[in-house]
Design a protein around this motif. Sequence first.
Motif, short mmCIF file in Angstrom:
data_model
loop_
_atom_site.label_atom_id
_atom_site.label_comp_id
_atom_site.label_asym_id
_atom_site.label_seq_id
_atom_site.Cartn_x
_atom_site.Cartn_y
_atom_site.Cartn_z
N SER A 40 6.05 -0.82 11.50
CA SER A 40 5.33 -1.40 12.63
C SER A 40 4.10 -0.56 12.97
N GLN A 41 4.21 0.75 12.87
CA GLN A 41 3.04 1.60 13.07
C GLN A 41 1.98 1.29 12.02
N PHE A 42 2.40 1.07 10.79
CA PHE A 42 1.43 0.76 9.73
C PHE A 42 0.72 -0.55 10.02
N GLN A 43 1.43 -1.53 10.53
CA GLN A 43 0.79 -2.81 10.85
C GLN A 43 -0.28 -2.63 11.94
N ARG A 44 0.04 -1.88 12.97
CA ARG A 44 -0.94 -1.65 14.04
C ARG A 44 -2.13 -0.83 13.53
N PHE A 45 -1.84 0.12 12.67
CA PHE A 45 -2.90 0.93 12.10
C PHE A 45 -3.87 0.08 11.28
N CYS A 46 -3.33 -0.78 10.43
CA CYS A 46 -4.18 -1.64 9.60
C CYS A 46 -5.06 -2.54 10.45
N LEU A 47 -4.52 -3.05 11.54
CA LEU A 47 -5.30 -3.90 12.42
C LEU A 47 -6.44 -3.09 13.06
N GLU A 48 -6.16 -1.85 13.46
CA GLU A 48 -7.17 -1.01 14.11
C GLU A 48 -8.30 -0.65 13.17
N ILE A 49 -8.01 -0.42 11.89
CA ILE A 49 -9.07 -0.03 10.95
C ILE A 49 -9.78 -1.25 10.35
N GLY A 50 -9.39 -2.44 10.81
CA GLY A 50 -10.06 -3.66 10.35
C GLY A 50 -9.59 -4.15 9.00
N CYS A 51 -8.39 -3.76 8.61
CA CYS A 51 -7.84 -4.17 7.31
C CYS A 51 -6.44 -4.75 7.49
N PRO A 52 -6.28 -5.81 8.30
CA PRO A 52 -4.93 -6.33 8.56
C PRO A 52 -4.25 -6.85 7.30
N GLU A 53 -5.03 -7.20 6.29
CA GLU A 53 -4.44 -7.75 5.07
C GLU A 53 -3.59 -6.72 4.33
N LEU A 54 -3.88 -5.41 4.55
CA LEU A 54 -3.11 -4.39 3.85
C LEU A 54 -1.65 -4.39 4.29
N ALA A 55 -1.40 -4.72 5.55
CA ALA A 55 -0.03 -4.74 6.05
C ALA A 55 0.76 -5.90 5.49
N GLU A 56 0.08 -6.94 4.96
CA GLU A 56 0.75 -8.10 4.38
C GLU A 56 0.85 -8.00 2.86
N ASP A 57 0.13 -7.07 2.28
CA ASP A 57 0.14 -6.88 0.83
C ASP A 57 1.53 -6.41 0.40
N GLN A 58 2.14 -7.06 -0.55
CA GLN A 58 3.50 -6.74 -0.97
C GLN A 58 3.63 -5.33 -1.54
N ARG A 59 2.54 -4.76 -1.98
CA ARG A 59 2.58 -3.38 -2.47
C ARG A 59 2.74 -2.38 -1.33
N PHE A 60 2.38 -2.81 -0.10
CA PHE A 60 2.33 -1.87 1.01
C PHE A 60 3.16 -2.32 2.21
N VAL A 61 3.92 -3.37 2.07
CA VAL A 61 4.57 -3.98 3.23
C VAL A 61 5.68 -3.10 3.82
N SER A 62 6.25 -2.23 3.03
CA SER A 62 7.29 -1.32 3.52
C SER A 62 6.96 0.10 3.08
N ASN A 63 7.56 1.07 3.74
CA ASN A 63 7.30 2.46 3.37
C ASN A 63 7.73 2.73 1.93
N GLN A 64 8.85 2.15 1.51
CA GLN A 64 9.29 2.34 0.13
C GLN A 64 8.22 1.87 -0.85
N GLN A 65 7.60 0.72 -0.54
CA GLN A 65 6.55 0.20 -1.40
C GLN A 65 5.29 1.07 -1.32
N ARG A 66 4.99 1.55 -0.13
CA ARG A 66 3.79 2.38 0.01
C ARG A 66 3.93 3.69 -0.76
N VAL A 67 5.13 4.28 -0.76
CA VAL A 67 5.35 5.48 -1.55
C VAL A 67 5.17 5.18 -3.04
N ALA A 68 5.69 4.04 -3.48
CA ALA A 68 5.59 3.67 -4.89
C ALA A 68 4.16 3.38 -5.30
N HIS A 69 3.34 2.89 -4.34
CA HIS A 69 1.96 2.50 -4.65
C HIS A 69 0.97 3.39 -3.90
#
Length: 390
Positions: free
Chosen positions: A260-289
């Motif tokens: 949830s923090q990542f979603q708010r962060f992406c919105l603040e930096i003007g990149c809301p699409e990153l929070a919906e990207d399947q590579r980054f949607v969860s912390n496990q995925q973000r660590v992998a990518h």
Amino acid sequence: MPAKPLQGVRVLDLSRILAGPWCTQQLADLGAEVIKIERPDQGDDTRHWGPPWLKNSQEAAYYLSCNRGKKSVAMDIASEEGQQTLLALLDHCDVLVENFKVGGLKKYGLDYASLKEKKPELIYCSITGFGQDGPYAQRAGYDFMIQGMGGLMSLTGLPDDQPGGGPVKVGVAFADVFTGLYASNAILAALFQRQQSSLGTHIDLSLLDVQVGVLANQGLNYLTSGQVPQRLGNAHPNIVPYQAFATADGYMILAVGNDSQFQRFCLEIGCPELAEDQRFVSNQQRVAHREQLLPLLEPPLQERSTAQWLEDLEKIGVPCGPINNLEEVFQDPQVKHRGMELELPHPQAGKVKLISNPIRFDGEALNSTSAPPLLGEHTQEVLKELLNRE
């Protein structure tokens, strides 16, 4: 203030340098009477580890950092008179702390086995580089080498394939300070145990054991996976994004701890699409990518100043912070409010600045009210009070 928690406990401190004195300073702050035994004319080695020196004094800042609240007694324990005086003092003490080499006190009759026969209720804490037994027991151990041997330097620093990469030690004596804290914790447990059994114990603390013990999540990352963790610079092995980032005028720490923090962060930096990207949607995925995500975050983070990011991200509950030097640390309003800079009277300098103990009981910091002692400052006082010697 009401009586401190260790009021009535007396500690005989035969330690020097940092790990032992850090332990006994903690006990002194908690209310114990700590009698620091020092070599005449020389004292604790760290008294001479300067510059910097306290103004109008030859006390090194290193010594001042870990000897608050103690009484210094100058005594030659290599002499028969010194040994007899020390044994007489021990009759009035609950705890002995020492960091001599293994077996180093036996020739003086001051080892645990000898003292246990005379005083079975004694709590005896030995701090060494490698412990009381094992193939390295006779070796000397120092913080820097322990950080290397114990794995910390394999985790600290930039990756080997990056400019400036390679092993880096922590900027303070990490193994020494942690060993001191473990030692004081063990002594408190032993004091509690003695209330039940009326018996003391021998506490055996090793810098190497402690360094391995505080590998924490990185140690378990290895034991769980069998994969050896590598240096990641300022990045985190288990959380992404959780590292330092460049801003328009410097750097800041970004510590995104959940999705949830990542979603708010992406919105603040003007990149809301990153929070919906399947590579980054969860912390496990973000660590992998990790390698795909970080380059996408760097450009927008460089569009605002550090101060602006700290203000904007705080509003939306995304953890972040500055990278302060020590001047900025002690000027920080939260640090100042909490009273982490302490000032005590000093017989030579008039006053000395110290760092407060961070423990608070009922809103009050637990700090000794006396400055680190001059060499032998309390010799006559202690011998008269406890042994009735003039």
